[in-house]
Design an enzyme around this catalytic site. Structure first.
Site, PDB file in Angstrom:
ATOM      1  N   ASP A   1      -5.126  -5.840  -1.522  1.00  0.00           N
ATOM      2  CA  ASP A   1      -4.490  -5.806  -0.206  1.00  0.00           C
ATOM      3  C   ASP A   1      -4.909  -4.484   0.457  1.00  0.00           C
ATOM      4  O   ASP A   1      -5.535  -3.632  -0.187  1.00  0.00           O
ATOM      5  CB  ASP A   1      -2.967  -5.865  -0.389  1.00  0.00           C
ATOM      6  CG  ASP A   1      -2.244  -5.533   0.890  1.00  0.00           C
ATOM      7  OD1 ASP A   1      -2.427  -6.265   1.869  1.00  0.00           O
ATOM      8  OD2 ASP A   1      -1.521  -4.507   0.907  1.00  0.00           O
TER       9      ASP A   1
ATOM     10  N   ALA B   1      -3.011  -2.116   3.613  1.00  0.00           N
ATOM     11  CA  ALA B   1      -1.976  -1.088   3.807  1.00  0.00           C
ATOM     12  C   ALA B   1      -0.935  -1.122   2.690  1.00  0.00           C
ATOM     13  O   ALA B   1      -0.397  -2.173   2.348  1.00  0.00           O
ATOM     14  CB  ALA B   1      -1.301  -1.281   5.158  1.00  0.00           C
TER      15      ALA B   1
ATOM     16  N   ALA C   1      12.460  -4.433   8.923  1.00  0.00           N
ATOM     17  CA  ALA C   1      11.064  -4.371   9.369  1.00  0.00           C
ATOM     18  C   ALA C   1      10.102  -4.577   8.205  1.00  0.00           C
ATOM     19  O   ALA C   1       9.026  -5.141   8.362  1.00  0.00           O
ATOM     20  CB  ALA C   1      10.801  -3.030  10.041  1.00  0.00           C
TER      21      ALA C   1
ATOM     22  N   MET D   1       6.850  -7.868   4.763  1.00  0.00           N
ATOM     23  CA  MET D   1       5.566  -7.181   4.779  1.00  0.00           C
ATOM     24  C   MET D   1       4.512  -7.947   3.977  1.00  0.00           C
ATOM     25  O   MET D   1       4.794  -8.458   2.894  1.00  0.00           O
ATOM     26  CB  MET D   1       5.713  -5.766   4.214  1.00  0.00           C
ATOM     27  CG  MET D   1       4.535  -4.857   4.513  1.00  0.00           C
ATOM     28  SD  MET D   1       4.339  -4.531   6.282  1.00  0.00           S
ATOM     29  CE  MET D   1       5.636  -3.298   6.550  1.00  0.00           C
TER      30      MET D   1
ATOM     31  N   LYS E   1       0.832 -10.648  10.935  1.00  0.00           N
ATOM     32  CA  LYS E   1       1.824  -9.889  11.691  1.00  0.00           C
ATOM     33  C   LYS E   1       2.666 -10.752  12.651  1.00  0.00           C
ATOM     34  O   LYS E   1       3.838 -10.459  12.869  1.00  0.00           O
ATOM     35  CB  LYS E   1       1.165  -8.723  12.439  1.00  0.00           C
ATOM     36  CG  LYS E   1       0.483  -7.707  11.504  1.00  0.00           C
ATOM     37  CD  LYS E   1       1.403  -7.176  10.403  1.00  0.00           C
ATOM     38  CE  LYS E   1       0.662  -6.239   9.447  1.00  0.00           C
ATOM     39  NZ  LYS E   1       1.202  -6.284   8.069  1.00  0.00           N
TER      40      LYS E   1
ATOM     41  N   HIS F   1       5.110 -12.322  10.522  1.00  0.00           N
ATOM     42  CA  HIS F   1       6.041 -11.253  10.141  1.00  0.00           C
ATOM     43  C   HIS F   1       7.102 -11.074  11.243  1.00  0.00           C
ATOM     44  O   HIS F   1       8.298 -10.964  10.963  1.00  0.00           O
ATOM     45  CB  HIS F   1       5.223  -9.961   9.938  1.00  0.00           C
ATOM     46  CG  HIS F   1       5.988  -8.815   9.367  1.00  0.00           C
ATOM     47  ND1 HIS F   1       5.448  -7.941   8.463  1.00  0.00           N
ATOM     48  CD2 HIS F   1       7.251  -8.358   9.588  1.00  0.00           C
ATOM     49  CE1 HIS F   1       6.343  -7.010   8.147  1.00  0.00           C
ATOM     50  NE2 HIS F   1       7.452  -7.248   8.820  1.00  0.00           N
TER      51      HIS F   1
ATOM     52  N   ARG G   1      -0.609 -15.366   4.121  1.00  0.00           N
ATOM     53  CA  ARG G   1       0.241 -15.376   2.929  1.00  0.00           C
ATOM     54  C   ARG G   1       1.573 -16.044   3.229  1.00  0.00           C
ATOM     55  O   ARG G   1       2.043 -15.913   4.356  1.00  0.00           O
ATOM     56  CB  ARG G   1       0.509 -13.930   2.482  1.00  0.00           C
ATOM     57  CG  ARG G   1      -0.731 -13.219   2.054  1.00  0.00           C
ATOM     58  CD  ARG G   1      -0.412 -11.751   1.822  1.00  0.00           C
ATOM     59  NE  ARG G   1      -1.646 -11.011   1.615  1.00  0.00           N
ATOM     60  CZ  ARG G   1      -1.811  -9.734   1.954  1.00  0.00           C
ATOM     61  NH1 ARG G   1      -0.825  -9.068   2.517  1.00  0.00           N
ATOM     62  NH2 ARG G   1      -2.947  -9.133   1.738  1.00  0.00           N
TER      63      ARG G   1
ATOM     64  N   ASP H   1       1.052  -4.713  -2.826  1.00  0.00           N
ATOM     65  CA  ASP H   1       2.236  -3.843  -2.843  1.00  0.00           C
ATOM     66  C   ASP H   1       3.445  -4.523  -2.207  1.00  0.00           C
ATOM     67  O   ASP H   1       4.407  -3.863  -1.858  1.00  0.00           O
ATOM     68  CB  ASP H   1       1.941  -2.542  -2.092  1.00  0.00           C
ATOM     69  CG  ASP H   1       1.774  -2.798  -0.603  1.00  0.00           C
ATOM     70  OD1 ASP H   1       0.922  -3.624  -0.246  1.00  0.00           O
ATOM     71  OD2 ASP H   1       2.519  -2.187   0.193  1.00  0.00           O
TER      72      ASP H   1
END
Ligand SMILES: *Cc1c(COP(=O)(O)O)cnc(C)c1O
Length: 609
Positions: free
Chosen positions: A11, A13, A44, A48, A52, A55, A149, A175
């Protein structure tokens, strides 16, 4: 060729760059603020890893009041603006990434990547990280695939790019929970990284400000979240990744597909193993129906409705012991006909259970002589039960089941057979022969998995056997009663093994039942016999006494350990001999194995010589 890891898919970030994954967080907070809605850091961060826009929708779904699609798009628009303004300050490489990537490449491992950023967002990042020495071999963003994802499509694109056939040769490192889910859905190995992750959600300064205890508690919470998501490995930092790869490679090698030439456990079909992947409870109607269908199908392989099958937890010997001790009345005299290890095992059972018994011991390399048995039956009229092994797996010889059964029945004896390695491969006409009982297990010619055994017996015999068995767990009568009244095993059922057996019986029917299986086994064995004969390797049993299940060969000049290890390298697992009189080895030819496998095995043995 044993499988090994060929690609690591990172991944971005929070995993390889942007310690703590901060770039997106401020954007989401600003985006919702523009609607007059305050969201917390936790809100927020929670989704993750997703694309986005997805998200943004996931955050909206957490709000107490629903918001409109227009508002979602507005928040997303503000998010993008904030992100683009900030992103270049969030391209710092995380610890050990550059060195680890170099080490992976040195091992010939490809470096791929997937991200929740859009392609547009990625462009700025790629240049920034390249300047710091990180350029993965491939990247793809969620807006370039049909879905982001937790769908596995981005990983599939990586696999395509690298020409990888089996997703088990790839590792996904991430992560967030959605990283782990993406890897799982792609059937890759998954690794969750703790330090600098979005899950941990801390800057370096915040980490340094925590007490040791506080930091440990936070890390343990992240570990628990990755574990719950199903991560295969959880690491603190990227410098542990190479050890993880080594461990995965070790597992891939240890669990490589090998052809077992053993008489159980044996090579099983993928769908049989796969059937074990469901967790079932034991008492509901669905599971009971599976259990009863298995018993019914087993009964009808060798018998009719005057017979029943009683399943028993354990290996085959448990069923043999249960049959002897449950279906013989306390003082009934038993005659054991013995010409191998499994015959001897029954003598041990009788001895330990203090049965009234006698035995006839025959040469291990010849089938049982009915004339000797008849002489004994004439002399000893106390004998009530005759017990013998059909296929003596010790050597692979086959005993004359029909003759021995007819003979014993003509003297009015009950007949019990250990048909462990012949059941479902040899025709056994229990009603026609008036045979009383036989014992077998799921992991021989039914090609199921170990852990379940069974006794097929006349219903009347079982119904009369109350109170016979001196053992509680092995009492067939009690087990039978429980199946009749509750439809279930008396004690914990090996659920997964039973599901596998259900599938194995379906496979047996699909193949064409006993005739098809017999034909395949016979062909397998002929290829081995003829191929090895050309190499001067001879079987020790005469053709007329030889079964088509397993064959004992003279080892001659060969050393078993060397032969074993060399063949294992080639993907074949052979079986040591059990004869005391001479050095031998055994080759089973049952299980999910075919003539091509046998031809390859002969070639592999030739190579050893
Ligand atoms: C496999 C086998 C058994 C059962 O042995 P376990 O080690 O209990 O599985 C019994 N008899 C014969 C002839 C066998 O081949």
């Amino acid at each position: 060729m044993p499988k090994k890891i060929q690609a690591v898919i990172f991944d971005w970030a929070g995993t390889t760059i942007d310690y703590g994954c901060f770039a997106p967080v401020k954007g989401f907070i600003d985006g919702f603020k523009s609607l007059g809605i305050d969201i917390t850091n936790e809100m927020a961060r929670k989704p993750m890893g997703l694309l986005k826009l997805d998200h943004t929708r996931a955050i909206a779904a957490m709000l107490p009041e629903p918001i409109s699609e227009e508002q979602i798009l507005q928040a997303y628009g503000v998010f993008e603006k904030t992100l683009f303004a900030n992103i270049e300050q969030h391209c710092d490489m995380k610890d050990h990434v550059v060195e680890t990537v170099a080490a992976l490449r040195e091992r010939g491992i490809k470096v791929g990547s997937t991200t929740g950023y859009t392609a547009e967002m990625m462009r700025g990042i790629l240049q920034k990280v390249a300047d710091q020495g990180y350029s993965p071999d491939f990247w793809i963003s969620a807006d370039q695939t049909a879905k982001g994802r937790p769908y596995p499509y981005m990983i599939w694109n990586n696999l395509m790019q690298f020409g990888i056939l089996d997703a088990r040769e790839a590792v996904k490192v991430g992560d967030t929970i959605s990283d782990i889910a993406e890897g799982k859905n792609a059937n890759c190995w998954t690794v969750g990284i703790i330090m600098g992750s979005s899950e941990l959600g801390l800057t370096r300064d915040e980490v340094n400000a925590l007490s040791r205890q506080e930091l440990n508690d936070r890390k343990e919470a992240v570990r628990a979240a990755y574990y719950k998501a199903g991560a295969d490995y959880i690491i603190d930092d990227m410098d542990e990744l190479l050890d993880v790869i080594d461990d995965i490679n070790r597992k891939l090698d240890q669990n490589a597909d090998r052809i077992l030439l053993t008489p159980g456990p044996l090579t099983t079909r993928h769908c049989v193993k796969h059937a074990m992947l469901t967790d079932h409870c034991t008492w509901d109607d669905a599971y009971k129906a599976i259990t009863s269908s298995v018993m019914d199908d087993i009964t009808h392989i060798s018998a009719d409705d005057n017979y029943t099958t009683v399943l028993l937890q354990g290996s085959g010997s448990y069923a043999v012991e249960a049959m002897i001790n449950s279906l013989c009345a306390k003082d009934e005299k038993i005659l054991f006909l013995v010409n191998g290890e499994y015959g001897k095992r029954m003598l041990t059972i009788a001895e330990k259970s203090r049965r009234n018994y006698d035995s006839l011991i025959f040469d291990e390399t010849k089938s049982i002589d009915p004339n000797v048995v008849e002489e004994k039956l004439q002399k000893d009229t106390d004998i009530a039960v005759v017990v013998f092994v059909h296929c003596e797996t010790t050597t692979g010889l086959i005993n004359p089941l029909e003759e021995l059964t007819k003979l014993s029945k003509s003297y009015g004896k009950k007949v019990f057979v250990d048909a462990m390695s012949s059941f479902a491969a040899y025709e056994i006409d229990m009603p026609g022969l008036d045979m009383d009982a036989l014992a077998a297990s799921s992991n021989k010619c039914l090609e199921g998995l170990p852990g379940l055994a069974f006794v097929v017996a006349k219903k009347t015999l079982i119904e009369e056997s109350a109170g016979h068995c001196p053992s509680h767990s092995l009492d067939l009568f009690d087990q039978y009663q429980c199946f009749c009244t509750d439809g279930k095993f008396r004690f914990t059922s090996p659920t997964n093994v039973l599901l596998a057996l259900r599938q194995a019986i379906d496979e047996y029917k699909k193949e064409g039942g006993l005739p098809a299986r017999r034909k395949r086994y016979m062909e397998n064995q002929q290829i081995l016999l003829q191929g090895l004969a050309k190499l001067g390797i001879r079987p020790i049993i005469a053709p007329e006494d030889q079964s088509y299940i397993i064959t004992t060969y003279e080892l001659g000049e060969l050393n078993f350990s060397t032969l074993y290890e060399t063949l294992k390298e080639d993907g074949f697992v052979i079986y040591p001999g059990k004869l005391t009189s001479m050095p031998t080895f055994r080759l089973g030819n049952i299980g999910d194995v075919y003539s091509e496998d046998m031809t390859e095995l002969v070639a592999a043995i030739e190579k050893c010589i």
